[in-house]
Design an enzyme around this catalytic site. Structure first.
Site, PDB file in Angstrom:
ATOM      1  N   ASP A 161      58.579  27.938  98.545  1.00  0.00           N
ATOM      2  CA  ASP A 161      59.609  28.932  98.995  1.00  0.00           C
ATOM      3  C   ASP A 161      58.893  29.973 100.184  1.00  0.00           C
ATOM      4  O   ASP A 161      59.110  31.190  99.888  1.00  0.00           O
ATOM      5  CB  ASP A 161      60.413  29.699  97.859  1.00  0.00           C
ATOM      6  CG  ASP A 161      61.051  28.757  96.828  1.00  0.00           C
ATOM      7  OD1 ASP A 161      61.367  27.639  97.459  1.00  0.00           O
ATOM      8  OD2 ASP A 161      61.160  29.256  95.707  1.00  0.00           O
ATOM      9  N   GLU A 185      71.442  27.809 100.141  1.00  0.00           N
ATOM     10  CA  GLU A 185      70.624  29.056  99.632  1.00  0.00           C
ATOM     11  C   GLU A 185      69.685  29.338 100.616  1.00  0.00           C
ATOM     12  O   GLU A 185      69.490  28.718 101.861  1.00  0.00           O
ATOM     13  CB  GLU A 185      70.027  28.458  98.408  1.00  0.00           C
ATOM     14  CG  GLU A 185      69.153  27.097  98.339  1.00  0.00           C
ATOM     15  CD  GLU A 185      68.998  26.476  97.102  1.00  0.00           C
ATOM     16  OE1 GLU A 185      69.249  27.021  95.919  1.00  0.00           O
ATOM     17  OE2 GLU A 185      67.855  25.644  97.042  1.00  0.00           O
TER      18      GLU A 185
END
Length: 501
Positions: A14, A173
């Site tokens: 991420d 997301e």
């Protein structure tokens, strides 16, 4: 010139990136490990130096209730008017929050909580000073939700509204909003973080939409492709001083069959090109390689990181990590020079709690890890050693323990519900050098009386049995305060040691 992917190997998922002048800063998720949110610095986007963490104090990071893969999710880092902001989610306690600093190498503020649900928060500072806060949420059907906020108080200045549901892939997301030219671009991830992962983008002439989906979506994916890199997605854009655009993103490098990615999700880099009608594409038509051209980047290699830690500094190096947040300190470097001392508790590697544990991410398929351990267990069940650890249900360890009143070396495996001591042998010497050797398919576990001796190879396990994630830890457990030390050298010199093969 070329560079190699990943640019940050081993369990660094991420990624988010920002630029301040000639300097780039990057953060990644940390989940149930502390300190939270690893922080890196670079001059060229390729070579990254770990410089610390954003969340280092109890006031910033509570992982006492963090389950496996809970804790800190998907950070975003941005700089505005010389102040750095990092926003993330503690899914195990507190929700979405912001910390800020004027010096990313120094301390960060206490958390400022934002009254907006969801995960994967993003901060966007518009030219008029308005700050937009976006999250992934499933209030009215999963999608990207947005509000305007005050980043210094966390107070919402508008209602929360749905701005985009993505292209139809599951789990839209990881939103990031940018203003590039006349357009506002919203970059997200879809498809889940497994093999269907992808990056998609939309744009609008307003920061709050409505957003038009790119006709070329996805702009990054390796789904259904036979590539050494898989699960590419969760990207973030950054512009170089000369105007070129690049993307950092996560991916995995599976090994074996069935495929497993025991190094975890890693950080990759690729250039961003633009179509004639103003849409971005990442890499080579939406795909990337292990070797990429570094066109436009003035590469600035860093000195090779040390392969040995002698524990002579006042604090642990940034590469080291703890499991969750113990209620009291479990380790010290001050008790004996050149030693890491761990104090055990009743918590074990099987418990999902906070054992006496200091570890580091496995960043290479082929590596060799050794530690000199001085430990004299006083009661049956007291134990200290090395572990290859994914979570409380999947781990290997080689350790020194006490069984039936006798000190022994043992090799144990835990694979799901199966738990077994594979080998044990008497050990009467004062210290022991424990070694884990890894290749792409297997781990081997051995011990010796000194660093100059070849280990007696005591056990072996497949990497697929260790699960997908993070390995190469030092741990310690036992119910009293007997010390577990890692000494320097052959006589008294050299602690945790990692040697690349």
């Amino acid at each position: 010139m070329h560079y190699r992917n990943p640019v940050i190997g081993g369990f660094h998922p991420d990624p988010s990136v920002c630029r301040s002048g000639e300097d780039y800063y990057l953060v990644t998720s940390s989940f149930e490990y502390s300190p939270g949110v690893p922080l890196f610095h670079s001059k060229d986007l390729v070579h990254w130096e770990p410089i610390g963490h954003c969340l280092t104090r109890p006031e910033q990071l509570d992982l006492s209730k963090a389950w496996t893969s809970g804790g800190i999710y998907a950070p975003t880092i941005r700089v505005h008017e010389r102040t750095f902001y990092m926003t993330t989610t503690n899914v195990s306690g507190g929700g979405n929050f912001i910390v800020y600093t004027d010096n990313p190498r120094g301390g960060w503020s206490d958390p400022i909580y934002v009254d907006q649900p969801g995960i994967d928060p993003d901060l966007f500072f518009d030219d008029d000073g308005t700050v937009y806060f976006s999250t992934s949420w499933d209030r009215d059907g999963q999608g990207i939700y947005q509000s305007r906020i005050d980043p210094r108080t966390g107070r919402r200045l508008s209602d929360i509204q749905l701005v985009w549901k993505g292209t139809g892939g599951q789990f839209p997301e990881a939103p990031h909003l940018y203003r590039i030219g006349e357009w506002y671009y919203l970059l997200i991830a879809e498809g889940g973080t497994e093999y269907g992962h992808m990056a998609t983008v939309a744009r609008s002439n307003r920061p709050d939409g409505s957003f038009e989906s790119c006709p070329h979506n996805p702009i990054l994916t390796h789904r259904s492709l036979q590539r050494p890199i898989q699960a590419t997605g969760h990207a973030d854009f950054v512009q170089t001083p000369d105007g070129h655009w690049w993307a950092v993103f996560l991916g995995i490098r599976p090994a074996g069959y069935p495929m497993r990615h025991h190094l975890g999700r890693e950080t990759f880099l690729a250039p961003v090109s633009w179509t004639e009608d103003g849409w971005p594409i990442i890499g080579e038509g939406g795909t990337v390689s292990e070797t990429m051209r570094a066109d436009g980047l003035a590469l600035s290699p860093l000195p090779a990181p040390p392969v040995r830690d002698d524990f002579e500094a006042a604090s642990l190096a940034p590469a080291w990590t703890l499991l969750r947040t113990p209620s009291s300190p479990r380790w010290t470097l001050a008790e004996q020079a050149g030693c890491l001392t761990l104090r055990g508790t009743s918590a074990t590697l099987n418990d999902g709690g906070a054992p006496a544990f200091v570890g580091r991410r496995q960043q290479h398929f082929a590596c060799r890890v050794s530690a000199r351990l001085a430990f004299d267990p006083q009661r049956d069940g007291e134990e200290a050693g090395l572990t290859v650890f994914m979570n409380e249900r999947f781990h290997y360890e080689i350790a020194v323990t006490r069984i039936g009143g006798e000190r022994k070396a043992l090799f144990r495996r835990r694979i799901g519900s199966l738990w077994k001591v594979e080998h044990e042998a008497p050990w009467g010497e004062e210290s022991i050098v424990l070694t884990v050797r890894a290749d792409r398919e297997h781990y081997a576990f051995g011990f010796a009386s000194g660093e100059d001796r070849e280990p007696f190879w005591f056990g072996r396990g497949g990497m697929r049995d260790a699960g997908d994630g993070i390995g190469g830890r030092i741990y310690r457990r036992h119910p009293s305060d007997v010390r577990d030390r890692q000494r320097r050298g052959v006589a008294n010199a050299g602690a945790f040691r990692l040697v690349r093969l």
